[in-house]
Design a protein around this motif. Structure first.
Motif, short mmCIF file in Angstrom:
data_model
loop_
_atom_site.label_atom_id
_atom_site.label_comp_id
_atom_site.label_asym_id
_atom_site.label_seq_id
_atom_site.Cartn_x
_atom_site.Cartn_y
_atom_site.Cartn_z
N THR A 98 0.82 -1.21 0.00
CA THR A 98 0.00 0.00 0.00
C THR A 98 0.85 1.25 0.00
O THR A 98 2.01 1.27 0.44
CB THR A 98 -0.92 0.05 1.23
OG1 THR A 98 -0.13 0.13 2.42
CG2 THR A 98 -1.84 -1.16 1.31
N GLY A 101 -4.04 5.46 0.77
CA GLY A 101 -5.23 5.49 -0.08
C GLY A 101 -5.23 4.54 -1.26
O GLY A 101 -6.19 4.53 -2.04
N ARG A 102 -4.20 3.70 -1.40
CA ARG A 102 -4.13 2.84 -2.58
C ARG A 102 -3.53 1.49 -2.24
O ARG A 102 -2.48 1.40 -1.59
CB ARG A 102 -3.33 3.51 -3.69
CG ARG A 102 -3.33 2.74 -5.01
CD ARG A 102 -2.88 3.60 -6.17
NE ARG A 102 -1.45 3.87 -6.17
CZ ARG A 102 -0.88 5.04 -5.93
NH1 ARG A 102 -1.64 6.08 -5.63
NH2 ARG A 102 0.42 5.19 -5.97
N ILE A 104 -1.79 -1.82 -3.85
CA ILE A 104 -1.06 -2.27 -5.04
C ILE A 104 -1.04 -3.79 -5.02
O ILE A 104 -0.70 -4.40 -4.00
CB ILE A 104 0.37 -1.70 -5.04
CG1 ILE A 104 0.33 -0.18 -4.99
CG2 ILE A 104 1.13 -2.18 -6.29
CD1 ILE A 104 1.67 0.46 -4.66
N ALA A 127 -10.64 -2.13 -0.65
CA ALA A 127 -11.49 -1.31 -1.51
C ALA A 127 -12.81 -0.95 -0.82
O ALA A 127 -13.24 0.21 -0.86
CB ALA A 127 -11.77 -2.05 -2.82
N TYR A 132 -9.79 2.18 -0.25
CA TYR A 132 -8.58 2.36 -1.04
C TYR A 132 -8.86 2.09 -2.51
O TYR A 132 -9.61 1.17 -2.86
CB TYR A 132 -7.48 1.40 -0.57
CG TYR A 132 -6.72 1.83 0.67
CD1 TYR A 132 -7.32 2.60 1.67
CD2 TYR A 132 -5.39 1.47 0.85
CE1 TYR A 132 -6.61 2.98 2.80
CE2 TYR A 132 -4.68 1.86 1.98
CZ TYR A 132 -5.30 2.61 2.95
OH TYR A 132 -4.61 3.00 4.07
N ALA A 133 -8.24 2.86 -3.39
CA ALA A 133 -8.22 2.53 -4.81
C ALA A 133 -7.31 1.32 -5.01
O ALA A 133 -6.44 1.04 -4.18
CB ALA A 133 -7.72 3.71 -5.62
N VAL A 134 -7.50 0.59 -6.10
CA VAL A 134 -6.71 -0.60 -6.38
C VAL A 134 -5.87 -0.38 -7.65
O VAL A 134 -6.41 -0.07 -8.71
CB VAL A 134 -7.59 -1.86 -6.55
CG1 VAL A 134 -6.72 -3.07 -6.89
CG2 VAL A 134 -8.40 -2.11 -5.28
N HIS A 135 -4.58 -0.51 -7.50
CA HIS A 135 -3.64 -0.44 -8.64
C HIS A 135 -3.21 -1.88 -8.91
O HIS A 135 -2.37 -2.43 -8.20
CB HIS A 135 -2.45 0.44 -8.27
CG HIS A 135 -1.54 0.74 -9.42
ND1 HIS A 135 -1.31 2.02 -9.88
CD2 HIS A 135 -0.81 -0.07 -10.22
CE1 HIS A 135 -0.47 1.99 -10.89
NE2 HIS A 135 -0.14 0.73 -11.12
#
Length: 303
Positions: A98, A101-102, A104, A127, A132-135
């Motif tokens: 991470t 906020g994201r 990975i 999520a 959190y956004a997901v990359h």
């Protein structure tokens, strides 16, 4: 900046202030060693893995619970259940990482571990629960095993990526972008090494553990040592083999490693940690270490 030139990286890194982000994580998560056994695919390029007869699933489970209990006294620590069909899935830091906020998601080399990236519970936790956004890097062709391959100085936004079959140069560039780093140094690991985090650990942005024999080019290790001088702690081959390099600073004041690693830590290394302002926490993980990783490998950080 992404470079293979340690001198260029050193010049750039010296000018990077420790204002990139928190030096240590706010929480962490583990994955239980359910179905713990030797994974033959992973063993193909992990010389630290023991033979099948050395695996003790009950002892590994008990030690893993002890690890969570000890960590929970230092920071919030969540544990997800393991998957009996993924016998070495207790090392989530290779698959999930991470930044604030994201989430990975990495791409593992071996199919036996690629299934971990699709876990809906871990993805859903980040999520859905944390927002959190997901990359997601798991579907592209280049292996990039996250914080196994990439050791990060979170305070200064610097990455140290060891290239091997577990992370190629294209994968390293994907990691650089995913973590949004200021600069990443690419270097070849010594033959037989599979992850940078076995031979290198950046501790709370102010010190480093270095196993020079784990680098194909000793000059790379020297440059990294200069960046963290006077708190560059060089480790012997015996300390590397004992997983001293697979340590982590869970707080700004403590370095965590396995009890086996602490047992082979030299007085000079202990003194170096103390001079850098670190106390030492050690947890018995010998059963888990039969899978070819140690304490740092078990921990996925939450930033």
């Amino acid at each position: 900046m992404i470079t293979r030139d340690p001198d260029v990286f050193l010049a750039f890194g010296r000018d990077c202030p420790p204002d990139f982000g928190p030096a240590t994580a706010k929480a962490a998560f583990l994955v239980a060693p359910d179905g713990f056994a030797r994974a033959e695919q992973s063993a193909a390029d992990n010389r630290y893995m023991a033979e099948a007869g050395a695996f003790d699933a009950a002892r590994a489970s008990a030690q893993h619970r002890d690890l969570q209990r000890a960590m929970a006294a230092a920071l919030p620590t969540v544990c997800f259940p393991g998957d009996p069909q993924a016998p070495d899935a207790l090392f989530p830091n290779n698959v999930f990482a991470t930044v604030p906020g994201r989430l990975i998601v990495g791409r593992m080399r071996h199919p036996v571990r690629q299934r971990e990236a699709a876990r809906p519970d871990i993805r859903g936790f980040f999520a859905g629960t944390l927002g959190y956004a997901v990359h997601d890097l798991s579907g592209q062709p280049h292996p990039c095993e996250l914080t196994g391959a990439l050791v990060i100085d979170r305070a200064r936004g610097l990455g140290f990526c060891g290239l091997s079959e577990r992370c190629d140069a294209a994968g390293a560039r994907l990691l650089h972008g995913a973590f949004g780093l200021r600069a990443t140094l690419l270097f070849e690991l010594a033959p037989g090494e599979y992850h940078a985090n076995v031979v290198l650990a950046v501790l709370a942005g102010r010190a480093v553990l270095l196993c020079q024999d784990g680098f194909a080019d000793a000059g790379v290790a020297d440059a990294i040592g200069q960046l963290y001088a006077p708190h560059a702690i060089r480790l012997s081959p015996a300390e590397r083999a004992g997983f001293v390099g697979n340590a982590i600073s869970l707080t700004a004041e403590t370095v965590w490693m396995s009890a086996a690693a602490a047992a082979v830590l030299t007085p000079a290394a202990r003194d170096g940690l103390a001079r850098a302002g670190f106390g030492l926490e050690a947890v018995a993980l010998d059963a888990l270490e039969s899978a070819g990783g140690s304490l740092r490998c078990c921990i996925a950080e939450i930033y």
